[in-house]
Scaffold this active site. Structure first.
Site, PDB file in Angstrom:
ATOM      1  N   CYS A   1     -11.184  -8.179  15.243  1.00 42.63           N
ATOM      2  CA  CYS A   1     -10.252  -8.287  14.375  1.00 42.63           C
ATOM      3  C   CYS A   1     -10.652  -7.690  12.973  1.00 42.63           C
ATOM      4  CB  CYS A   1      -9.842  -9.746  13.973  1.00 42.63           C
ATOM      5  SG  CYS A   1      -8.649 -10.180  12.727  1.00 42.63           S
TER       6      CYS A   1
ATOM      7  N   CYS B   1      -4.139 -17.765  14.912  1.00 40.63           N
ATOM      8  CA  CYS B   1      -3.940 -16.805  15.866  1.00 40.63           C
ATOM      9  C   CYS B   1      -4.391 -17.523  17.267  1.00 40.63           C
ATOM     10  CB  CYS B   1      -4.848 -15.622  15.791  1.00 40.63           C
ATOM     11  SG  CYS B   1      -4.635 -14.423  14.643  1.00 40.63           S
TER      12      CYS B   1
ATOM     13  N   ARG C   1       0.637  -1.227   0.009  1.00 43.01           N
ATOM     14  CA  ARG C   1       0.116   0.146  -0.031  1.00 43.01           C
ATOM     15  C   ARG C   1       0.874   1.260   0.054  1.00 43.01           C
ATOM     16  NH1 ARG C   1      -1.941   3.769  -1.279  1.00 43.01           N
ATOM     17  NH2 ARG C   1      -3.566   4.890  -0.453  1.00 43.01           N
ATOM     18  N   TYR C   2       1.898   1.298   0.946  1.00 42.99           N
ATOM     19  CA  TYR C   2       2.792   2.367   0.914  1.00 42.99           C
ATOM     20  C   TYR C   2       3.987   2.162   0.106  1.00 42.99           C
ATOM     21  CZ  TYR C   2      -0.439   3.596   4.933  1.00 42.99           C
ATOM     22  OH  TYR C   2      -1.530   3.557   5.525  1.00 42.99           O
TER      23      TYR C   2
ATOM     24  N   ARG D   1       7.026   0.284   2.340  1.00 42.83           N
ATOM     25  CA  ARG D   1       7.009  -1.019   2.973  1.00 42.83           C
ATOM     26  C   ARG D   1       5.879  -1.923   2.482  1.00 42.83           C
ATOM     27  NH1 ARG D   1       5.304   3.600   5.034  1.00 42.83           N
ATOM     28  NH2 ARG D   1       3.190   4.016   6.150  1.00 42.83           N
TER      29      ARG D   1
ATOM     30  N   ASP E   1     -11.339  -0.056  12.794  1.00 42.23           N
ATOM     31  CA  ASP E   1     -11.866  -0.153  11.488  1.00 42.23           C
ATOM     32  C   ASP E   1     -13.356  -0.421  11.213  1.00 42.23           C
ATOM     33  OD1 ASP E   1      -9.334   0.700  10.576  1.00 42.23           O
ATOM     34  OD2 ASP E   1      -8.607  -1.444  10.675  1.00 42.23           O
TER      35      ASP E   1
ATOM     36  N   ARG F   1      -9.402  -8.481  10.085  1.00 47.28           N
ATOM     37  CA  ARG F   1      -9.142  -9.570   9.032  1.00 47.28           C
ATOM     38  C   ARG F   1     -10.217 -10.836   9.132  1.00 47.28           C
ATOM     39  NH1 ARG F   1      -3.291  -8.691   9.139  1.00 47.28           N
ATOM     40  NH2 ARG F   1      -2.995  -6.835   7.768  1.00 47.28           N
TER      41      ARG F   1
ATOM     42  N   ASP G   1      -7.415   4.551  10.047  1.00 47.95           N
ATOM     43  CA  ASP G   1      -6.868   3.940   9.027  1.00 47.95           C
ATOM     44  C   ASP G   1      -7.929   4.158   7.940  1.00 47.95           C
ATOM     45  OD1 ASP G   1      -5.021   2.657   7.315  1.00 47.95           O
ATOM     46  OD2 ASP G   1      -4.792   0.877   8.559  1.00 47.95           O
TER      47      ASP G   1
ATOM     48  N   CYS H   1      -9.667 -12.395  18.059  1.00 47.11           N
ATOM     49  CA  CYS H   1     -10.397 -11.367  18.720  1.00 47.11           C
ATOM     50  C   CYS H   1     -11.621 -10.842  17.982  1.00 47.11           C
ATOM     51  CB  CYS H   1      -9.032 -10.237  18.524  1.00 47.11           C
ATOM     52  SG  CYS H   1      -7.505 -10.699  18.954  1.00 47.11           S
TER      53      CYS H   1
ATOM     54  N   LYS I   1      -3.402   5.735   6.564  1.00 45.27           N
ATOM     55  CA  LYS I   1      -3.518   6.374   8.042  1.00 45.27           C
ATOM     56  C   LYS I   1      -3.321   7.815   8.009  1.00 45.27           C
ATOM     57  CE  LYS I   1      -1.177   2.187   9.915  1.00 45.27           C
ATOM     58  NZ  LYS I   1      -0.854   1.504   8.778  1.00 45.27           N
TER      59      LYS I   1
END
Ligand code: SF4
Length: 357
Positions: free
Chosen positions: A122, A115, A102-103, A106, A283, A124, A320, A119, A327
Site C-alpha cells: 500500500c 481496509c 492534484r489535477y 478532479r 510507487d 498509504r 505515478d 496490503c 501520472k
C-alpha cells in the site's frame, strides 16, 4: 478458526471482519517465523479476512497472495534511496484534511480509514497507524464547500482506506451530497472489497451505489488467483446494476512480475466484465521497496502482450511520478530517455521528471 475453514457465516461480511487475522501470533506459520514478524507488525499492522486468507497456499513460501498480506522482514529491513512515506506528495496537495487536489478537474476524498486487508504494498502505509484522513462531519462540510467552490472539479474520487467499509447510511449521505453539486459529473470509488471481502457487495450496497450513478468502481486485482467465484459474483452484482467496474493492478515483484501471470489476470478480468485499465509501477513508498520491479522489465512485459490478446484486455502501463508530479504513460515511446537505472519523462505540466528504480 483456521484460515480456509468455512463455517455457516462465511458469506456474512461482518463475520469476516470480526474474524480478521490481526495479530501475527495468529498466522499459521512456524513459531520462529511469527516471532520474527512481531516487530514488523508493530510498525505496519496486519489485517487479513478469513476469505482472503483462504486463497493462500500456506505450504508455499513464495505464495503470491500471502506476499500481498502477510508481513515481511523486508518492510523494515530493505530500503531504496528514494523511498518516502508519502511518495505522491499527497500532503502537499491537500488544501484540507482528507482532500487531495492534484489535477485540475478532479479531487480525491480520503473517506475511510478502514481496509479489510492491509496490503503490504500500500502506498498509504503511513496512514495505517495515524490516519490523516477521517472526514468527520466538520471536515466533511468543509470538503463539500471546497468542491462547491471549485467549479472545475468534474470528478470526485472516494478512496481511503476503503470507502465501501463506511456504514451504508454515511456512504449514502456522502454520495447524495456529491450528486447535488451541479459541476460534479462523475463519482468514482476506489475499493479492494471485490478482491478481499467480496461478500460486502450486498444488494443493499448495490442499491445505494446504483442510486448515485454515474458512478464508477475501480478495484485492484493483482493476481489471477484472486479472481474467484465470489469475486466474480461481487463484480457481476455491480455491473448488472449499471455500475462499470475497472481495475488497476500494481506490478509487484514476487506477485505478478511475470508476463503469463499478468496476461492470465487481464484475460480473467475481461471475462468477468472488469476492464483492466492501469498497470501501475509500484510507487516508492517506504516499507514497500522489496516489491519494486525495474521499469524496463514492466515495459518489456507489456510490449510482449501486444498482438497476443485484444486491446480491451490490456491496461495502460503507468508511473505515478514521485513528488506528486502526476501520472505518465510508461510506454517506451513516452520516455524521454531510458537507461538501466532511470528514465526521464515529461509530465502533464511539461516538466521533465526523473524516475529511478
Ligand atoms: S485496500 Fe488499498 S488503501 Fe487499503 S491497504 Fe490495500 S492498497 Fe492500501
Amino acid at each position: 478458526m483456521n484460515p480456509g475453514e468455512r463455517g455457516e457465516r462465511w458469506r456474512d461480511w461482518r463475520w469476516q471482519l470480526v474474524n480478521r487475522i490481526s495479530r501475527v501470533e495468529h498466522l499459521p506459520l512456524h513459531y520462529e517465523e511469527r516471532e520474527a514478524l512481531i516487530p514488523v507488525a508493530a510498525r505496519y499492522p496486519v489485517s487479513i479476512t478469513p476469505y482472503y486468507a483462504s486463497l493462500i497456499r500456506w505450504d508455499d513460501p513464495a505464495d503470491p497472495i500471502a506476499r500481498q498480506c502477510v508481513p515481511s522482514q523486508d518492510e523494515v529491513a530493505f530500503r531504496l534511496p528514494d523511498s518516502t512515506p508519502d511518495p505522491l506528495a499527497e500532503q502537499r496537495y491537500s488544501p484540507l484534511p482528507g482532500l487531495v487536489h492534484r489535477y485540475p478537474d478532479r479531487v480525491l476524498l480520503l473517506a475511510s480509514a478502514v481496509c479489510p486487508v492491509l496490503c503490504r504494498h500500500c502506498n498509504r502505509k503511513r496512514t495505517w497507524r495515524r490516519p490523516e484522513a477521517l472526514l468527520g462531519s466538520k471536515e466533511w462540510r468543509r470538503a463539500l464547500d471546497y468542491i462547491r467552490r471549485e467549479r472545475g472539479v468534474r470528478e470526485v474520487i472516494l478512496s481511503g482506506g476503503d470507502p465501501l467499509m463506511l456504514p451504508l447510511s454515511r456512504l449514502s449521505r456522502i454520495l447524495e451530497a456529491l450528486r447535488a453539486i451541479p459541476h460534479v459529473e462523475v463519482v468514482r470509488i476506489g475499493t479492494r472489497v471485490p478482491v478481499t471481502l467480496p461478500m460486502r457487495v450486498t444488494p443493499e450496497l448495490c442499491s445505494v451505489l446504483e442510486g448515485a450513478r454515474p458512478l464508477w468502481i475501480n478495484t485492484h486485482f493483482n493476481h489471477p488467483r484472486e479472481v474467484t467465484r465470489e469475486a466474480e459474483e461481487a463484480c457481476d452484482s455491480l455491473v448488472t446494476r449499471g455500475i462499470p467496474v475497472s481495475n488497476h493492478t500494481v506490478l509487484l515483484k514476487g506477485v505478478n512480475d511475470d508476463q503469463e501471470v499478468l496476461l492470465t489476470l487481464f484475460r480473467r478480468l475481461q471475462a468477468i466484465s472488469v476492464r483492466p485499465y492501469y498497470l501501475f509501477q509500484c510507487d516508492s513508498a517506504l516499507g514497500t521497496d522489496h516489491f519494486r520491479v525495474p521499469l524496463p522489465e514492466g515495459i518489456s512485459m507489456m510490449e510482449g502482450m501486444w498482438g497476443r490478446t485484444g486491446g480491451l484486455t490490456l491496461p495502460r502501463f503507468v508511473v505515478d511520478l514521485p513528488g506528486g508530479k502526476g501520472k505518465v504513460s510508461a510506454e517506451r515511446a513516452h520516455c524521454l530517455s531510458l537507461s538501466g537505472e532511470e528514465a526521464l519523462f515529461m509530465n502533464f505540466e511539461g516538466e521533465t521528471v526523473r524516475y529511478r528504480w
